[in-house]
Design a protein around this motif. Structure first.
Motif, short mmCIF file in Angstrom:
data_model
loop_
_atom_site.label_atom_id
_atom_site.label_comp_id
_atom_site.label_asym_id
_atom_site.label_seq_id
_atom_site.Cartn_x
_atom_site.Cartn_y
_atom_site.Cartn_z
N ILE A 388 -1.06 0.13 -1.44
CA ILE A 388 -0.79 -0.07 -0.02
C ILE A 388 -2.12 -0.26 0.69
CG2 ILE A 388 1.39 1.19 0.02
CD1 ILE A 388 -0.12 3.59 1.18
N VAL A 389 -2.10 -1.05 1.74
CA VAL A 389 -3.30 -1.32 2.52
C VAL A 389 -2.90 -1.37 3.99
CG1 VAL A 389 -3.05 -3.84 2.36
CG2 VAL A 389 -5.31 -2.83 2.73
N LYS A 390 -3.80 -0.93 4.87
CA LYS A 390 -3.55 -1.01 6.30
C LYS A 390 -3.26 -2.45 6.68
CE LYS A 390 -4.32 3.22 8.02
NZ LYS A 390 -3.40 3.94 8.92
N GLN A 391 -2.30 -2.65 7.57
CA GLN A 391 -1.87 -4.01 7.89
C GLN A 391 -2.98 -4.85 8.50
OE1 GLN A 391 -1.28 -5.55 11.03
NE2 GLN A 391 -1.98 -3.85 12.30
N ASP A 392 -3.99 -4.19 9.12
CA ASP A 392 -5.10 -4.94 9.69
C ASP A 392 -6.29 -5.03 8.73
OD1 ASP A 392 -5.93 -2.33 9.73
OD2 ASP A 392 -6.33 -2.24 11.88
N GLY A 393 -6.13 -4.46 7.52
CA GLY A 393 -7.20 -4.50 6.53
C GLY A 393 -8.42 -3.68 6.89
N SER A 394 -8.27 -2.69 7.79
CA SER A 394 -9.41 -1.92 8.27
C SER A 394 -9.90 -0.88 7.28
CB SER A 394 -9.04 -1.22 9.59
OG SER A 394 -7.91 -0.37 9.41
N GLU A 395 -9.10 -0.56 6.26
CA GLU A 395 -9.48 0.44 5.27
C GLU A 395 -9.20 -0.08 3.87
OE1 GLU A 395 -7.57 4.15 6.04
OE2 GLU A 395 -8.15 4.22 8.17
N PRO A 396 -9.90 0.46 2.85
CA PRO A 396 -9.66 0.03 1.47
C PRO A 396 -8.22 0.33 1.05
CG PRO A 396 -11.72 1.25 1.64
CD PRO A 396 -11.02 1.43 2.94
N ALA A 397 -7.74 -0.44 0.11
CA ALA A 397 -6.38 -0.25 -0.40
C ALA A 397 -6.26 1.07 -1.14
CB ALA A 397 -5.99 -1.40 -1.30
N ILE A 398 -5.07 1.65 -1.12
CA ILE A 398 -4.78 2.91 -1.80
C ILE A 398 -3.87 2.62 -2.99
CG2 ILE A 398 -3.74 5.20 -1.57
CD1 ILE A 398 -4.35 5.04 1.42
N LYS A 399 -4.25 3.12 -4.15
CA LYS A 399 -3.45 2.94 -5.36
C LYS A 399 -2.44 4.09 -5.45
CE LYS A 399 -3.97 2.46 -10.38
NZ LYS A 399 -4.93 2.52 -11.51
N LEU A 400 -1.15 3.75 -5.50
CA LEU A 400 -0.10 4.78 -5.50
C LEU A 400 0.37 5.16 -6.89
CD1 LEU A 400 2.17 3.65 -2.52
CD2 LEU A 400 0.33 5.33 -2.51
N THR A 401 0.39 4.23 -7.82
CA THR A 401 0.87 4.52 -9.17
C THR A 401 -0.24 4.29 -10.18
OG1 THR A 401 1.67 2.24 -9.50
CG2 THR A 401 3.22 3.84 -8.55
N SER A 402 -0.07 4.84 -11.36
CA SER A 402 -1.05 4.69 -12.44
C SER A 402 -0.35 4.82 -13.78
CB SER A 402 -2.17 5.73 -12.31
OG SER A 402 -1.63 7.04 -12.37
N GLY A 403 -1.06 4.45 -14.84
CA GLY A 403 -0.49 4.58 -16.19
C GLY A 403 0.66 3.65 -16.46
N ALA A 404 0.62 2.44 -15.90
CA ALA A 404 1.72 1.49 -16.10
C ALA A 404 1.91 1.18 -17.59
CB ALA A 404 1.44 0.20 -15.33
N ASP A 405 3.16 1.19 -18.01
CA ASP A 405 3.47 0.91 -19.41
C ASP A 405 4.31 -0.34 -19.59
OD1 ASP A 405 5.75 1.85 -18.25
OD2 ASP A 405 6.16 3.42 -19.72
#
Length: 582
Positions: A388-405
């Motif tokens: 997810i990322v702020k709609q105005d791009g003012s902050e770095p993106a945040i990774k919500l999931t990990s370990g994709a299989d």
């Protein structure tokens, strides 16, 4: 003095040039190698290159915008035959092995297929030469629209009419030294991503005798046995019978098969026989296997090229659009284009590239219902994860999931903007909590992927269609509070595409349960048309499970007489309320 300086400069160059060559990065992604004498020819970035068998700096032989590939040396090593796209179609060409003007040998119909991107591989693939050097053998699909079927043809080395070999189908092949027999594959599926496949399309090695017209099979197992290469009394071939594709040898006198290479990381790909050696690719590099010594040697290759295809350039992203979704207020849209996520104004304003990730593929951009975030899928951590990322791009993106299989298909926000749901190739339906990043499994199918799913307006419930083993789809409800599932429809009819009404009181879905057969006037047969109709279920209220299903389903396109609602039998037990029919 001048002569002394020139001598000194010459000695310095002799010392520095080998170091410069060694320091240059070794080329990779080298494909379809062929060997004869001291020369190797291979494909790189769609062009043919030549290099010494000991390695070194490669020299470019072709420069056409189309692809040149599958080169094979003539028996005397003076010419090469290869598959190319000089004139649009993928055809067979020949040229001097040291370079020169290509000569077109074949003229065939493409039957409307895009040869290079065809998932069964290019058309008119050069397989080799006859031992006398008079003809080139190639595989073509010019006689059928079926991509799985192709025949072997001979075309004179000087060009002219092709002659079909008397075989029902053919793929990779190799002549016996006397030219009287042919070792070949019947199936051709090397370009398909069927790793470890063991079904009926797994190939075997066959030998056809042109004099007796007899054909015999020399391999017999569930895995792939491909690329036969005939050397004297032995036929070498590739097999993945030990999981990784390696070279094997079959002895025509003893009928014994032995393994001659032992790679465990990468498969051997596209080997080519030539001059008592086999050239092949492994992990993107070229290797030479010597028949006499039974050893493999890696060929270090450097390529000095402008690499024009890897230079930065401006592209019109509107020509490569993926998903397009509006913001909640309708003033902007989030667009996926060429692997980046863009926020674009509907009328006026600034367009923003929210990811700018040239090293990743970003897709499936969706605006959160509160308008604050944009969620998307990205493979910048190797496998697709949710960001997810702020709609105005003012902050770095945040990774919500990990370990994709596995592969994630698409995502969907909950109405309260606190959760994101997705479906994947492992037949799962899951959601992640934005704040805690906790992943919850909603359901896992044993039959097929979850194709349709939706949130309730209060974000408490999830409805989805689940594939059943009888071929039907069933509508389900899932309670995020107690993690319980409820069956909304039975398994007698196929139902899908469930969605909640805006107030959460009704569940609407499509179902195939209208049986009005049309009978034939000629023969006693019939057909069912327009089986799918919209149905609605009224969901119970004022119970511990307020969205538990009612007992009745209402067909929306057939008006019903209004009935009084029947009270729930047991409020405390959470029994569903009787649906109103309208």
């Amino acid at each position: 003095m001048k002569q002394l300086f020139n001598t000194f400069l010459f000695l310095v160059l002799l010392i520095c040039i080998p170091g410069m060559l060694a320091a240059q990065e070794e080329a990779r992604l080298l494909r379809f190698p062929a060997v004869h004498g001291n020369q190797i020819i291979f494909s790189y970035a769609g062009d043919l290159y030549t290099v010494d068998v000991s390695g070194g700096m490669a020299r470019k032989l072709t420069s056409d915008p189309g692809y040149e590939m599958f080169s094979h040396f003539s028996p005397d090593g003076k010419s090469i035959a290869f598959t190319a796209q000089y004139d649009g179609n993928t055809e067979v060409y020949s040229m001097p092995s040291q370079g020169g003007v290509p000569t077109r040998l074949t003229t065939t119909a493409t039957l409307g297929r895009d040869d290079i991107s065809d998932r069964m591989g290019p058309n008119n693939i050069v397989m080799g030469w006859t031992p006398d050097g008079k003809n080139v053998i190639y595989r073509s699909r010019k006689q059928t629209f079926n991509d799985f079927i192709g025949q072997l043809f001979l075309v004179p080395a000087t060009g002219g009419m092709s002659k079909e070999l008397p075989l029902p189908a053919g793929g990779f092949c190799s002549y016996s030294p006397d030219g009287n027999q042919l070792a070949y594959n019947k199936v051709f599926r090397e370009f398909r991503t069927w790793k470890y496949y063991k079904g009926g399309m797994a190939d075997e090695i066959w030998i056809h005798d042109f004099a007796t017209k007899a054909t015999k099979k020399i391999t017999d197992n569930k895995t792939q046995d491909i690329f036969p290469m005939w050397f004297g009394d032995e036929i070498y071939f590739c097999s993945d019978r030990d999981r990784t594709m390696n070279l094997f040898s079959y002895n025509l006198k003893t009928n014994a098969t032995r393994k001659v290479t032992n790679y465990t990381e990468y498969d051997i790909k596209f080997p080519s026989a030539g001059d008592n050696r086999i050239a092949y690719e492994n992990g993107g590099y070229i290797y030479i296997f010597d028949i006499k010594t039974q050893t493999s040697t890696k060929v270090p290759v450097q390529i000095a090229d402008d690499l024009n295809t890897s230079r930065n350039e401006l592209k019109d992203a509107t020509l490569f659009l993926g998903s397009v979704n509006p913001s909640p207020d309708g003033n902007r849209i989030v667009v996926t284009g060429r692997g980046d996520i863009f926020s674009v104004p509907v009328k006026e304003g600034i367009s923003r590239n929210l990811t700018s990730s040239s090293n990743a593929h970003d897709r499936e951009g969706f605006w959160s219902p509160d308008g604050k975030w944009i969620a998307y899928l990205s493979d910048k951590s190797d496998e697709y994860e949710i960001y997810i990322v702020k709609q105005d791009g003012s902050e770095p993106a945040i990774k919500l999931t990990s370990g994709a299989d596995t592969y994630k298909f698409t995502i969907q926000w909950s109405p309260d903007s606190k959760k994101i749901m997705w479906n994947d190739k492992m037949l799962r339906l899951q959601y992640v909590d934005i704040d805690s990043k906790k992943v919850t499994l909603v359901d896992k199918s044993k039959v097929w992927e979850f194709g349709s799913f939706n949130w309730s307006p209060d974000s408490r419930w999830i409805t989805y269609s689940s594939a059943q083993d009888n071929g039907m789809e069933q509508i389900m409800l899932y309670n995020t509070a107690d993690e319980k599932k409820y069956e909304i429809t039975d398994k007698w009819f196929s139902s899908n595409q469930p969605t909640f009404s805006s107030n959460g009181r009704y569940l609407i879905f499509a179902s195939e349960r209208t049986f009005n057969p049309i009978y034939s006037n000629v023969e006693w047969n019939y057909a069912y048309e327009n089986m799918t109709k919209l149905y609605m279920v009224t969901l119970a209220k004022d119970t511990p499970s307020p969205f538990a299903p009612s007992n009745d389903e209402v067909k929306m396109d057939e008006p019903k007489a209004k009935k009084e609602a029947t009270p729930a039998k047991d409020k405390k037990g959470g029994k569903p309320e009787k649906a109103e029919k309208t």
